[in-house]
Design a protein around this motif. Structure first.
Motif, PDB file in Angstrom:
ATOM      1  N   GLU A  85       0.944  -1.094   0.096  1.00 36.25           N
ATOM      2  CA  GLU A  85       0.097  -0.058   0.107  1.00 36.25           C
ATOM      3  C   GLU A  85       0.781   1.397   0.163  1.00 36.25           C
ATOM      4  N   LEU A  86       0.597   2.184  -0.838  1.00 34.71           N
ATOM      5  CA  LEU A  86       1.169   3.389  -0.958  1.00 34.71           C
ATOM      6  C   LEU A  86       0.712   4.499   0.345  1.00 34.71           C
ATOM      7  N   GLY A  87      -0.722   4.205   0.569  1.00 35.77           N
ATOM      8  CA  GLY A  87      -1.017   5.236   1.691  1.00 35.77           C
ATOM      9  C   GLY A  87      -2.684   5.356   1.776  1.00 35.77           C
ATOM     10  N   LYS A  88      -3.150   6.037   2.669  1.00 34.22           N
ATOM     11  CA  LYS A  88      -4.523   6.116   2.757  1.00 34.22           C
ATOM     12  C   LYS A  88      -4.964   7.873   2.528  1.00 34.22           C
ATOM     13  N   TRP A  89      -5.743   8.307   2.061  1.00 36.30           N
ATOM     14  CA  TRP A  89      -6.158   9.581   1.694  1.00 36.30           C
ATOM     15  C   TRP A  89      -7.639   9.757   1.803  1.00 36.30           C
ATOM     16  N   ASP A  90      -8.009  10.767   2.788  1.00 36.05           N
ATOM     17  CA  ASP A  90      -9.566  11.487   3.123  1.00 36.05           C
ATOM     18  C   ASP A  90      -9.713  12.486   2.035  1.00 36.05           C
ATOM     19  N   PHE A  91     -10.892  12.496   1.409  1.00 32.64           N
ATOM     20  CA  PHE A  91     -11.194  13.430   0.459  1.00 32.64           C
ATOM     21  C   PHE A  91     -12.613  13.662   0.154  1.00 32.64           C
ATOM     22  N   ILE A  92     -13.195  14.650  -0.662  1.00 33.48           N
ATOM     23  CA  ILE A  92     -14.469  14.768  -0.667  1.00 33.48           C
ATOM     24  C   ILE A  92     -14.747  14.664  -2.001  1.00 33.48           C
ATOM     25  N   SER A  93     -15.639  13.977  -2.528  1.00 39.33           N
ATOM     26  CA  SER A  93     -16.105  13.736  -4.141  1.00 39.33           C
ATOM     27  C   SER A  93     -16.744  15.046  -4.375  1.00 39.33           C
ATOM     28  N   LYS A  94     -16.078  15.628  -5.506  1.00 40.28           N
ATOM     29  CA  LYS A  94     -16.536  16.992  -6.131  1.00 40.28           C
ATOM     30  C   LYS A  94     -18.153  16.724  -6.610  1.00 40.28           C
ATOM     31  N   ARG A  95     -18.462  15.514  -7.219  1.00 38.86           N
ATOM     32  CA  ARG A  95     -19.756  15.222  -7.713  1.00 38.86           C
ATOM     33  C   ARG A  95     -20.838  15.247  -6.667  1.00 38.86           C
ATOM     34  N   ASN A  96     -20.600  14.774  -5.548  1.00 34.37           N
ATOM     35  CA  ASN A  96     -21.776  14.831  -4.646  1.00 34.37           C
ATOM     36  C   ASN A  96     -21.474  15.241  -3.158  1.00 34.37           C
ATOM     37  N   GLY A  97     -20.128  15.607  -2.991  1.00 31.21           N
ATOM     38  CA  GLY A  97     -19.993  16.213  -1.556  1.00 31.21           C
ATOM     39  C   GLY A  97     -19.913  15.286  -0.567  1.00 31.21           C
ATOM     40  N   THR A  98     -19.443  13.692  -0.860  1.00 34.95           N
ATOM     41  CA  THR A  98     -19.583  12.743   0.239  1.00 34.95           C
ATOM     42  C   THR A  98     -17.998  12.729   0.385  1.00 34.95           C
ATOM     43  N   PHE A  99     -17.862  12.467   1.578  1.00 31.81           N
ATOM     44  CA  PHE A  99     -16.544  12.019   2.114  1.00 31.81           C
ATOM     45  C   PHE A  99     -16.084  10.794   1.776  1.00 31.81           C
TER      46      PHE A  99
END
Length: 177
Positions: A85-99
């Motif tokens: 594994e390279l890592g883990k990222w938290d992000f928000i979907s631009k399409r529907n604002g979901t985490f």
């Protein structure tokens, strides 16, 4: 010949304790050796406007590595070995604002299929790292690519120290998932 179909729906999707959907992606590599012109595999979004590394939902009946391998097959039509594994990222979907919570893995590509489930809605393209970084639309995927490059450069330097000839053999293609 086998008939392959992409998984659909969200009823088997994994979510973390905060309700963020968990996704798994990969960066594809082939052959395992390093050179200045190694390549990574990118795919188009389903609508074809953006380029990215394959990724998709991590489902309850599979490990993260299995999900990365499945997504590489469904979206890019490649098979290979999932690496660390390279890592883990938290992000928000631009399409529907979901985490979301995204995990990225390198995939050492062993085979490119002529037919795969999403071949009619996605393009796959091998390109050098700089080109891939320029076209990738997601900051967290660019960070994963940077980590992969760092890891490969470190492995390359270590290999050169052990046997200088080994470092010059072969070419590398890589996919991220």
């Amino acid at each position: 010949m086998a008939c392959l179909v992409s998984r659909t729906g969200r009823h088997l999707q994994r979510y973390d304790d905060l309700g963020r959907r968990q996704v798994v992606g990969y960066k594809c590599c082939s052959d395992g050796s390093i050179s200045d012109d190694w390549e990574v595999l990118v795919i188009s979004s389903q609508k074809g406007h953006k380029m990215m590394f394959p990724k998709g939902g991590w489902e309850i009946d599979e490990s993260r590595e299995e999900a990365a391998l499945r997504e590489s097959l469904e979206e890019a039509g490649v098979l290979g070995n999932v690496e660390c594994e390279l890592g883990k990222w938290d992000f928000i979907s631009k399409r529907n604002g979901t985490f979301y919570e995204g995990f990225m893995f390198p995939l050492l590509v062993k085979e490119e299929l002529d037919f795969w489930p999403e071949q009619n809605v996605r393009r796959r393209t091998w390109m050098n790292v700089k080109e891939a970084r320029d076209v990738c639309q997601h900051w967290w995927m660019k960070e994963a690519l940077d980590i992969l490059v760092e890891r490969l450069n470190s492995m390359h330097q270590h290999k050169e120290q052990r046997n200088p000839l080994d470092a010059w053999l072969g070419a590398t293609n890589c996919a991220l998932s």
